[in-house]
Design a protein around this motif. Structure first.
Motif, PDB file in Angstrom:
ATOM      1  N   LYS A 184       0.818  -1.206   0.000  1.00 56.18           N
ATOM      2  CA  LYS A 184       0.000   0.000   0.000  1.00 56.18           C
ATOM      3  C   LYS A 184       0.864   1.273   0.000  1.00 56.18           C
ATOM      4  N   GLU A 185       2.035   1.165   0.608  1.00 57.29           N
ATOM      5  CA  GLU A 185       2.970   2.298   0.579  1.00 57.29           C
ATOM      6  C   GLU A 185       3.268   2.737  -0.843  1.00 57.29           C
ATOM      7  N   LYS A 186       3.309   1.768  -1.735  1.00 55.85           N
ATOM      8  CA  LYS A 186       3.600   2.056  -3.147  1.00 55.85           C
ATOM      9  C   LYS A 186       2.335   2.437  -3.916  1.00 55.85           C
ATOM     10  N   GLY A 187       1.192   2.470  -3.223  1.00 53.04           N
ATOM     11  CA  GLY A 187      -0.053   2.817  -3.902  1.00 53.04           C
ATOM     12  C   GLY A 187      -0.599   1.706  -4.790  1.00 53.04           C
ATOM     13  N   ILE A 188      -0.161   0.485  -4.507  1.00 55.01           N
ATOM     14  CA  ILE A 188      -0.628  -0.651  -5.328  1.00 55.01           C
ATOM     15  C   ILE A 188      -1.755  -1.373  -4.586  1.00 55.01           C
ATOM     16  N   TRP A 189      -2.742  -1.867  -5.344  1.00 59.92           N
ATOM     17  CA  TRP A 189      -3.829  -2.627  -4.736  1.00 59.92           C
ATOM     18  C   TRP A 189      -3.316  -3.957  -4.186  1.00 59.92           C
TER      19      TRP A 189
END
Ligand SMILES: Cc1ncc(COP(=O)(O)O)c(C=O)c1O
Ligand SMILES: Cc1ncc(COP(=O)(O)O)c(C=O)c1O
Ligand code: FES
Ligand code: FES
Lengths: 152, 388, 388
Positions: B165-170
């Motif tokens: 989530k830190e990387k903005g990935i689902w």
């Protein structure tokens, strides 16, 4: 579960001729631990090339065990020439049939027999141990192709 | 009969059948219809949705009923693909269920996707380094199962979700096997989507759940009518939904039991088998496993033969994932763990439920001792008490 | 209660519940497992597959069990898309169920497909000219429903299939509504794929069928394990499959009844309503309709109000497709038929099963006469016995 015939179950649960054979003079081996099935066939052949005794060691599924057991029963008393004509279909027939996904388990019996006969006659078969991997997967591949054909 | 194959499927609990029966027999109306008859059903479906939500600490609006775990898994990946059409990379693990794994292969072979399958070590533990390094702007979704169906090995979902989530990935997790065995809390874990399957927790087959976090731009996988707020077409499977609600309520209450009584019985079986049958080994991280699962390999014998002999004694277990039985290879999970062939081929999975008893474990051990011995006696790879 | 909404969903037949119950309660094993316990289930699933095949004159190997009609429809279109990735055109009709129609919109809006929606005339009959002229080398599939869910209008599937197959294009039909009401014979009709849904023929909700003709290069929609010969992942919904088998057997036996007794009762209801309530009209081709369906418009009143008054009297009907109820517009089917607004808004669909009786029709008529009258008395569009 596989739809095994009563004969298959009988030969799996009470296999005939299990174990190493004392005084065997023809041995055929096929399969490997890696491919999940293997068979070692022991024959005692007399001077008239008649099989007077046979036994097996098998690592494999229920139909592999049953096929091995059936094979030893079929070939006992046969001449090597007659035994050479035994096919995996004969083994399957003896067992009252095998599920089609399991036919290759009887192929292993035929292959080991061929090697045992060659062993007795001193013929080198140019196959590496573990060849059965391919045979095993051949059948499987064919089945897959078959299934694909059936579906589409 | 001793049924010890609960990771494959479970007995439908009597309470669950009682709960669903009226909605087969009597209240067969469509919940969305405009008559009072349908209202009864609708209220009960809402109750079930709340029960499921409660089970995983979600909001009822975040629950989408599907037809099975496979559909939930497919739907999760599909949603990511639709939300980020330009992103062409997916991360999964080598030990995912075929519902994720085969789909990934399909996307790779047919739809131009690149998939990173994160490997595991010999104990079935994830290689986090590979996972985290594979994440990029092109990654549409990361999917990691909560616990593995074959070995029971548990993955640290909250930890992984945070990094992803830190990387903005689902982040999606297949919790089909974790659910009902260990606590599942979607909020604490911070996952975006999560899959459940009813028949693994004593509900009937043919009902599943996809949890979708509020805020996720979800697009439906089954496209049709407006059911499930437009997130899943198809007339609601009311009786099974109601059954699943009840099953979730029971499963929640049973989790402590799973981690005491069931775990003890499993450990008892494991210890006896290891002690009393030579050349036997456990697959997977014993320190971090579902309390009900035991994957155990018997050297130099073949799994199907073991199953057949157990079947003679009325014992139902499996030699790997139900989905791969019938194939000749050791399962992809055992292969990924590089379990040696000598024990991979002879691997049996025992998976317990709270219906199992200690006496049953004794029967299993007493059946297996002579069975393994007999098979080894005819094995060309066994001699003088060891593998050759 | 009078339940006359059988095109929405049906009562599960008692015989069907009896047939399925043991497979919920007792024989819960996975049919593909390696123990005798699973065999019982497997044999019964095979029997069900044969019963379904027999119902539509298919081979058992051509039957894929799905979770509903929507999944079957989605799977059929998906298979065509995967088989012909280069073809970007689809033909459907304006009156398809959302399971086809919404999917087509999705493909059009998001996936670069062009969809021809074949229009219908005022009686709901297809414009064949448009259909045949739209076919091209770019057409991946043509999908035409066997019979419409709202009006009951039947399309000449064999005739259409022949023309489509001449061009080498795949043909799918959604027979969800036709099945159980008129004979369905996939071989005689010459279709490539056909969808069924269990809950329309007295099986439970959550089970469907996709017939796929042998020779069609099918790729699965739900991707996962090897179930259904690799054509549909997900643990088999055994109890519902078994239920559906029985339901198909019963449905086949009941088709004569549908076309005598049920048709007579429907016609009786229709005649009484037309005779005894002024400004009332039937939607759809009365000469070519399902024997159980009556879509009837009452001028100058609103459907939901009628439903509410009927509900007061314990009558369950619907004002359009179950899927669109709750929406404010007349259904897309009535719109496509250009049914005038004055009667479209006041349209009620009655759909019978063999459980309905003539006495129930009398109750309906006697409920509706005062109900429509009351609503018209308060309608600004009704004055002196006619629409203004
Ligand atoms: C013509 C038609 N097709 C498809 C469906 C969808 O079936 P299911 O609700 O089983 O998904 C329905 C019923 O709602 C229908 O009437
Ligand atoms: C981890 C995991 N995911 C998904 C599934 C698929 O669930 P279902 O059979 O309900 O489709 C299973 C079970 O088979 C599973 O064990
Ligand atoms: S020997 Fe039977 S599966 Fe290989
Ligand atoms: S006035 Fe109620 S829906 Fe329009």
């Amino acid at each position: 579960m596989w739809n095994y015939s009563e004969k298959v179950m009988e030969h799996f649960l009470k296999p005939k001729n299990v174990g190493e054979l004392e005084g065997a003079n023809a041995i055929g081996e096929t399969g490997s631990l890696n491919c999940g099935d293997a068979l070692k066939l022991y024959l005692k052949v007399n001077e008239n090339e008649r099989i007077i005794d046979a036994s097996f060691m098998t690592f494999g599924c229920a139909s592999a065990v049953a096929s091995s057991s059936a094979l030893t029963e079929i070939i006992k008393g046969m001449t090597l020439d007659d035994a050479a004509k035994v096919t995996n279909d004969d083994i399957a027939d003896y067992l009252g049939g095998l599920p089609k996904e399991k036919m290759h388990c009887s192929v292993m019996g035929q292959a080991a027999l061929k090697k045992a006969i060659a062993d007795f006659r001193g013929i080198q078969i140019l196959e590496k141990p573990g060849e059965m991997i391919c045979e095993c997967f051949d059948v499987t591949d064919l089945e897959i192709i078959d299934a694909v054909k059936n579906n589409g | 009969m001793i049924y010890i194959d609960n990771n494959a499927t479970t007995r439908v609990a009597d309470e669950v059948i009682q709960e669903m029966l009226p909605y087969l027999e009597q209240f067969y109306g469509n919940p969305s219809s405009m008559y009072g008859f349908a209202d009864t059903v609708n209220k009960k479906v809402q109750q079930a949705r709340a029960q499921v939500a409660e089970f995983i600490n979600a909001d009822p609006g975040e629950i989408i009923f599907t037809s099975c775990g496979t559909e939930s898994d497919n739907a999760a990946i599909n949603a990511a693909i639709n939300a980020f059409p330009q992103k062409k990379h997916i991360i999964a693990t080598e030990v995912e269920h075929p519902a994720i794994r085969s789909l990934c292969f399909h996307l790779q072979d047919k739809k131009g996707y690149k998939v990173t399958f994160v490997p595991v070590d010999k104990k079935g533990r994830l290689d986090f380094d590979t996972l985290y390094k594979a994440m990029s702007d092109d990654t549409a979704i990361v999917s990691v199962m909560w616990a593995n169906n074959e070995t029971g090995v548990i993955f640290p979902i909250a930890e992984i979700a945070e990094k992803v989530k830190e990387k903005g990935i689902w982040f999606h997790t297949d919790a089909v096997q974790g659910a009902g065995k260990i606590p599942i809390d979607v909020k604490a874990a911070g996952v975006d989507m999560l899959s459940l399957s009813g028949h693994k927790i004593h509900a009937p087959k043919g009902i599943g759940v996809l949890y979708v976090r509020k805020g996720i731009k979800f697009s439906p996988f089954l496209i049709g009518g407006h059911q499930e707020k437009g997130r899943r077409g198809g007339t609601e499977n009311t009786a099974s939904i109601i059954a699943l609600g009840k099953a979730c309520e029971l499963a929640k209450a049973n989790i402590p039991l799973m981690n005491t009584q069931v775990r003890e019985i499993r450990d008892y079986l494991e210890t006896r088998l290891l002690d009393e049958i030579p050349a036997t080994s456990v697959n997977g991280d014993r320190g971090n496993r579902l309390p009900n699962t035991l994957s155990i390999g018997f050297d130099a014998v073949e799994g199907e033969s073991i199953l057949m002999l157990m079947n003679q004694a009325g014992i139902c277990a499996s030699s790997g994932s139900a989905c791969t039985s019938g194939s000749l290879d050791p399962s992809h999970v055992l292969m990924a763990m590089q379990v040696p062939f000598k024990s991979a081929h002879g691997t049996i999975r025992f998976s317990l439920s709270h219906y199992n008893t200690k006496a049953e474990m004794d029967t299993i051990v007493e059946t297996l001792i002579p069975a393994i011995d007999r098979l080894r006696q005819m094995s060309p790879f066994w001699k003088d008490g060891k593998v050759v």
